[in-house]
Each structure stands twice: as structure tokens, then as C-alpha cells.
Design a protein around this motif. Structure first.
Motif, PDB file in Angstrom:
ATOM      1  N   SER A 141      -8.424 -12.219  -2.619  1.00  0.00           N
ATOM      2  CA  SER A 141      -8.519 -12.051  -4.059  1.00  0.00           C
ATOM      3  C   SER A 141      -9.934 -12.342  -4.513  1.00  0.00           C
ATOM      4  O   SER A 141     -10.696 -13.017  -3.822  1.00  0.00           O
ATOM      5  CB  SER A 141      -7.544 -13.002  -4.760  1.00  0.00           C
ATOM      6  OG  SER A 141      -7.722 -12.980  -6.162  1.00  0.00           O
ATOM      7  N   PRO A 185     -12.760  -5.190  -2.241  1.00  0.00           N
ATOM      8  CA  PRO A 185     -11.596  -4.835  -1.423  1.00  0.00           C
ATOM      9  C   PRO A 185     -11.991  -4.373  -0.026  1.00  0.00           C
ATOM     10  O   PRO A 185     -11.189  -4.467   0.913  1.00  0.00           O
ATOM     11  CB  PRO A 185     -10.932  -3.710  -2.226  1.00  0.00           C
ATOM     12  CG  PRO A 185     -12.001  -3.185  -3.119  1.00  0.00           C
ATOM     13  CD  PRO A 185     -12.864  -4.348  -3.440  1.00  0.00           C
ATOM     14  N   VAL A 209      -3.548  -8.745   2.671  1.00  0.00           N
ATOM     15  CA  VAL A 209      -3.156  -8.265   1.349  1.00  0.00           C
ATOM     16  C   VAL A 209      -4.302  -8.515   0.373  1.00  0.00           C
ATOM     17  O   VAL A 209      -4.847  -9.627   0.319  1.00  0.00           O
ATOM     18  CB  VAL A 209      -1.885  -8.988   0.839  1.00  0.00           C
ATOM     19  CG1 VAL A 209      -1.468  -8.440  -0.525  1.00  0.00           C
ATOM     20  CG2 VAL A 209      -0.750  -8.850   1.851  1.00  0.00           C
ATOM     21  N   PHE A 210      -4.665  -7.491  -0.386  1.00  0.00           N
ATOM     22  CA  PHE A 210      -5.672  -7.646  -1.423  1.00  0.00           C
ATOM     23  C   PHE A 210      -5.008  -7.557  -2.779  1.00  0.00           C
ATOM     24  O   PHE A 210      -4.201  -6.659  -3.037  1.00  0.00           O
ATOM     25  CB  PHE A 210      -6.761  -6.582  -1.319  1.00  0.00           C
ATOM     26  CG  PHE A 210      -7.833  -6.716  -2.368  1.00  0.00           C
ATOM     27  CD1 PHE A 210      -8.769  -7.734  -2.291  1.00  0.00           C
ATOM     28  CD2 PHE A 210      -7.889  -5.855  -3.453  1.00  0.00           C
ATOM     29  CE1 PHE A 210      -9.748  -7.890  -3.270  1.00  0.00           C
ATOM     30  CE2 PHE A 210      -8.855  -5.997  -4.434  1.00  0.00           C
ATOM     31  CZ  PHE A 210      -9.795  -7.026  -4.337  1.00  0.00           C
ATOM     32  N   GLY A 245      -5.126  -6.441  -6.154  1.00  0.00           N
ATOM     33  CA  GLY A 245      -5.878  -5.442  -6.908  1.00  0.00           C
ATOM     34  C   GLY A 245      -5.568  -5.512  -8.389  1.00  0.00           C
ATOM     35  O   GLY A 245      -4.577  -4.946  -8.849  1.00  0.00           O
ATOM     36  N   ASN A 298     -10.640  -0.150  -5.303  1.00  0.00           N
ATOM     37  CA  ASN A 298      -9.349  -0.477  -4.709  1.00  0.00           C
ATOM     38  C   ASN A 298      -8.653   0.774  -4.184  1.00  0.00           C
ATOM     39  O   ASN A 298      -8.016   0.746  -3.125  1.00  0.00           O
ATOM     40  CB  ASN A 298      -8.467  -1.185  -5.739  1.00  0.00           C
ATOM     41  CG  ASN A 298      -8.987  -2.556  -6.101  1.00  0.00           C
ATOM     42  OD1 ASN A 298      -9.808  -3.122  -5.384  1.00  0.00           O
ATOM     43  ND2 ASN A 298      -8.534  -3.103  -7.216  1.00  0.00           N
ATOM     44  N   VAL A 334      -7.579   1.719  -0.108  1.00  0.00           N
ATOM     45  CA  VAL A 334      -6.308   2.279   0.369  1.00  0.00           C
ATOM     46  C   VAL A 334      -6.536   3.610   1.069  1.00  0.00           C
ATOM     47  O   VAL A 334      -5.947   3.886   2.122  1.00  0.00           O
ATOM     48  CB  VAL A 334      -5.327   2.426  -0.807  1.00  0.00           C
ATOM     49  CG1 VAL A 334      -4.070   3.181  -0.366  1.00  0.00           C
ATOM     50  CG2 VAL A 334      -4.952   1.054  -1.362  1.00  0.00           C
ATOM     51  N   SER A 371      -2.490  -3.991   2.890  1.00  0.00           N
ATOM     52  CA  SER A 371      -1.728  -3.548   1.722  1.00  0.00           C
ATOM     53  C   SER A 371      -2.373  -4.071   0.447  1.00  0.00           C
ATOM     54  O   SER A 371      -3.215  -4.979   0.472  1.00  0.00           O
ATOM     55  CB  SER A 371      -0.264  -4.005   1.803  1.00  0.00           C
ATOM     56  OG  SER A 371      -0.172  -5.412   1.896  1.00  0.00           O
ATOM     57  N   LEU A 372      -1.965  -3.491  -0.660  1.00  0.00           N
ATOM     58  CA  LEU A 372      -2.545  -3.783  -1.972  1.00  0.00           C
ATOM     59  C   LEU A 372      -1.436  -4.245  -2.908  1.00  0.00           C
ATOM     60  O   LEU A 372      -0.400  -3.582  -3.032  1.00  0.00           O
ATOM     61  CB  LEU A 372      -3.213  -2.528  -2.527  1.00  0.00           C
ATOM     62  CG  LEU A 372      -4.133  -2.650  -3.738  1.00  0.00           C
ATOM     63  CD1 LEU A 372      -5.407  -3.399  -3.374  1.00  0.00           C
ATOM     64  CD2 LEU A 372      -4.485  -1.255  -4.275  1.00  0.00           C
ATOM     65  N   VAL A 394      -0.755  -4.369  -6.511  1.00  0.00           N
ATOM     66  CA  VAL A 394      -1.411  -3.620  -7.587  1.00  0.00           C
ATOM     67  C   VAL A 394      -1.040  -4.161  -8.961  1.00  0.00           C
ATOM     68  O   VAL A 394       0.145  -4.320  -9.278  1.00  0.00           O
ATOM     69  CB  VAL A 394      -1.033  -2.125  -7.512  1.00  0.00           C
ATOM     70  CG1 VAL A 394      -1.784  -1.332  -8.582  1.00  0.00           C
ATOM     71  CG2 VAL A 394      -1.324  -1.568  -6.134  1.00  0.00           C
ATOM     72  N   HIS A 446      -3.108  -2.868 -11.942  1.00  0.00           N
ATOM     73  CA  HIS A 446      -4.150  -2.192 -12.708  1.00  0.00           C
ATOM     74  C   HIS A 446      -3.617  -1.739 -14.063  1.00  0.00           C
ATOM     75  O   HIS A 446      -2.484  -1.251 -14.167  1.00  0.00           O
ATOM     76  CB  HIS A 446      -4.689  -0.986 -11.931  1.00  0.00           C
ATOM     77  CG  HIS A 446      -5.659  -1.364 -10.871  1.00  0.00           C
ATOM     78  ND1 HIS A 446      -6.809  -2.064 -11.139  1.00  0.00           N
ATOM     79  CD2 HIS A 446      -5.659  -1.153  -9.530  1.00  0.00           C
ATOM     80  CE1 HIS A 446      -7.472  -2.269 -10.013  1.00  0.00           C
ATOM     81  NE2 HIS A 446      -6.794  -1.732  -9.027  1.00  0.00           N
ATOM     82  N   ASP A 470       1.839  -0.489  -0.391  1.00  0.00           N
ATOM     83  CA  ASP A 470       2.230  -1.269  -1.555  1.00  0.00           C
ATOM     84  C   ASP A 470       2.793  -2.614  -1.092  1.00  0.00           C
ATOM     85  O   ASP A 470       3.857  -2.682  -0.477  1.00  0.00           O
ATOM     86  CB  ASP A 470       3.278  -0.506  -2.363  1.00  0.00           C
ATOM     87  CG  ASP A 470       3.583  -1.161  -3.694  1.00  0.00           C
ATOM     88  OD1 ASP A 470       3.472  -2.401  -3.794  1.00  0.00           O
ATOM     89  OD2 ASP A 470       3.944  -0.438  -4.638  1.00  0.00           O
TER      90      ASP A 470
END
Length: 375
Positions: free
Chosen positions: A88, A118, A134-135, A137, A147, A151, A163-164, A166, A168, A295
Motif C-alpha cells: 500500500s 503498483p 496484493v496491492f 489500489g 494500477n 494488472v 492481485s489488486l 480496488v 477507485h 481481483d
């Protein structure tokens, strides 16, 4: 005038202020959308240099602040799992979830790491094929393209351990929601220049026309903000409601075509919850079906999350522009950057943090707090 010597060009600042004072004839409430603009306004005392008829309302333009509590709790759950490297940006680590934050997860043994991009998280996935990386985003249109690129690269390289998570959000639907709110007092917007540098200005004219509200694309330096305010006040006094670009050195109408193409490929719009505000239709992005395997929410099956906001925290009202930070009973007492009740006191773009840092404790400004008092 007070503070004017701090401006890059005091003479120009004085001329802009003189124009605003000479133009305004009635009360107007303007909302700056971006938290970065809020900090610039409070730091330089811009709101106190304006005529009393011009009120600046601080909008929900802090990405950390509007990340839903439910998603924070999902991040905490994922970060706590064995075999996970949770990545993060640093300002998310102190955002309170229900009962704890990512710093506490790290103290309890979770592998939580601060990264600056990322792509740093993607590199960790390459270096640790036996770990899930895991990021988190988060952010508005400004941070979404990198981001999306992460991916895209993960899919191209076959990195199945990346994986992200999300979260946003998008600015135009938020403006729509603000204008449709029953107690809305906003009569003009200062739109965030960095968002428009990515997305352009094509979504704004319809909003301006439908709600009869001027929208001025504005930068972040004090002179940028004064120019944005000057143009907005001139429009309001003339009865006009159009989109003006006062940040042409960075913004063109079509935005950044390459970044927008990447967003269109990787993401699709969705309804999104905003912390302290609620769900705004079509106000966010989620991964498109072809990238669904990246995801993090689905990969880790994070369900059964129940959330609880502190009863004393009024950050939701701050985010909606209904309350100034110093008007909250907890501000500066039970809620400080060291002991935050809500994200608006944690984030580097949060309005509560700006008021605390620059000692805007009750409508007056004094010297900033020493840096050591704010983490």
C-alpha cells in the motif's frame, strides 16, 4: 494583506485578490474538489484573504478519506492472512478500520509493506512466486492508470500471484451527487487539475449546464487557486455556468489518450461506496471481467465483514461540506493525527489534518505545528 508575502508572485496575487473583491456583490459558496487544493488553501490562508461573501467549502476529494470502511476492513483481513504480502501507499497504513489499522496488522506479524508504485508490488510478485502479493489500489482518476497498467502487465506476464484490491472513485458522479443533495449550498466548483490531466474536461460541460454551476479546472499552487476562484466568481456574478480551463499548462480537453485507453481496457464503471457519504451510482471502477482473476476481493473471498464507525467521528459531514473540521467536538481533543477517529485526520490530503497541521482551530490561523507532532 496577511500571508501575501508567502506567494510566489505577491504582486500577481494582490491583483487577483483585488479583482475578486471588486467583482463580488453577493454571497457565493465554492467547493474545491481536491484535498490537495484544500491543504494549499488552509496553509496559505487563502480563504481568509477572500471577501466574506466568498465561502470555500471543502469537498470529498481526498482518496484516502473516501475509501469505504468496509474495504479497509477487507484490506485488514487479507493483510492478516499467512503467505500474503500486502502492499500500500504509506498514508493508508494509519487509516482506522473497525478496531485497528494496517500498522497494527504489521505489528501482529502481517507482512504489510509501503511501496511507491503498483509496479513495486508487481516486482515483489516476480521475486516471491510462492507468496500472494496484493496491492491496495485506491484513488481518483489520477492513480487509476498505473494500477490498470500493473494488472495489464501481470496478465501479460502470467503473474498469477498478483492481485489488486480496488477502491477507485470518479469525480464527475461525485459532483452530480453533491448537487443533488437536499442541503447543497455549492454554487461553483474548482475541479482538480491532475484528474483532468488524465481524463480531460469532456464530462464536465453537461454537469455545468444541467445544474447551472460554473466548473473551473484549477491547479494547486496558491496563484492557481486564486485564479480559479476569480474565474468562478466572475461567472457567478455574470449569471454564466460554463467549464473553464485555468490549468492549461497541464490539461487539454481530451486528457491523456493512452491513460484513458488503459483504463477502458482494464476497468469498468460500477457503483461505489464513499466513506461518510454512501453509495454513488457509477462513481467507481472495478476490474473488467477479463481481468477478474486479479481481483483480490474475489481471490480471497472476503465476506462477512461488519463495519462500525466511531460514534464521535463526524468526518462524513466534513466530506460532504456540511461541517468545517474545527466545528467537530472531537477535533484536536480525542481526534488528532496521532489518535485519529476518521480518515480525514489521517490522510495527507484530509481536511481535518490540514486544519490541525496549520492550527486552524477555530477560524483563525497561526503558525503551523512542528513537523514532529504530525506523523
Amino acid at each position: 494583506m496577511k500571508y501575501i508575502e508567502e506567494f510566489q508572485d505577491p504582486e500577481l496575487a494582490g491583483k487577483l485578490l483585488e479583482d475578486i473583491h471588486a467583482t463580488v456583490t453577493r454571497p457565493w459558496a465554492l467547493m474545491e474538489v481536491c484535498g490537495g487544493q484544500t491543504h494549499s488553501i488552509i496553509r496559505h490562508g487563502i480563504d481568509q484573504l477572500l471577501p466574506e461573501e466568498v465561502e470555500l467549502i471543502h469537498g470529498p476529494g481526498c482518496p484516502v478519506c473516501v475509501t469505504p470502511l468496509e474495504l479497509i476492513d477487507k484490506a485488514l483481513e487479507i493483510a492478516s492472512r499467512p503467505g500474503v504480502i500486502f502492499c500500500s501507499f504509506g498514508d493508508m497504513l494509519r487509516v482506522p478500520g473497525t478496531g485497528r489499522d494496517l500498522f497494527q496488522v504489521r505489528a501482529e506479524g502481517g507482512d504489510v509493506r509501503v511501496v511507491y508504485s503498483p509496479l513495486d508490488a508487481l516486482a515483489l510478485a516476480r521475486e516471491n512466486p510462492d507468496r500472494e502479493v496484493v496491492f491496495f489500489g485506491i484513488g481518483f482518476e489520477t492513480t487509476a492508470p498505473p494500477n490498470a497498467m500493473a494488472v495489464h502487465l501481470a496478465a501479460r506476464e502470467g503473474l498469477r500471484n498478483f492481485s489488486l484490491l480496488v477502491s477507485h472513485v470518479r469525480v464527475p458522479p461525485a459532483i452530480e451527487a453533491i448537487m443533488n443533495a437536499p442541503h447543497c449550498r455549492v454554487r461553483a466548483f474548482l475541479a482538480a487539475g491532475h484528474v483532468c490531466s488524465v481524463m480531460g474536461t469532456e464530462e464536465y460541460p453537461e454537469l455545468a449546464e444541467r445544474h447551472r454551476v460554473p466548473i473551473v479546472v484549477t491547479g494547486f499552487e496558491p496563484l492557481d487557486i486564486l485564479e480559479g476562484i476569480r474565474r468562478a466568481v466572475r461567472q457567478l456574478e455574470a449569471g454564466r455556468a460554463t467549464v473553464e480551463n485555468a490549468y492549461q499548462r497541464a490539461v487539454v480537453p481530451q486528457g491523456n489518450p493512452a491513460a484513458r485507453a488503459m483504463l477502458d481496457e482494464v476497468f469498468t464503471t460500477t457503483d461505489r461506496g464513499w466513506r461518510g457519504i454512501g453509495v454513488i451510482p457509477d462513481s467507481g471502477w472495478r476490474l473488467a471481467p477479463r481481468f477478474g482473476e486479479f481481483d483480490a476481493e474475489h481471490r480471497f473471498s472476503v465476506t462477512g465483514i461488519t463495519t462500525r464507525e466511531p460514534a464521535a467521528c463526524r468526518s462524513g459531514e466534513v466530506l460532504q461540506g456540511l461541517l468545517k473540521p474545527h466545528e467537530c467536538e472531537a477535533f484536536g481533543t480525542t481526534c488528532t493525527p496521532r489518535t485519529p477517529l476518521g480518515a480525514t485526520m489521517v490522510s495527507s490530503e484530509g481536511a481535518c489534518a490540514a486544519y490541525y497541521l496549520y492550527r486552524r482551530l477555530g477560524g483563525t490561523t497561526s503558525a503551523p505545528l512542528e513537523a514532529s507532532t504530525v506523523d
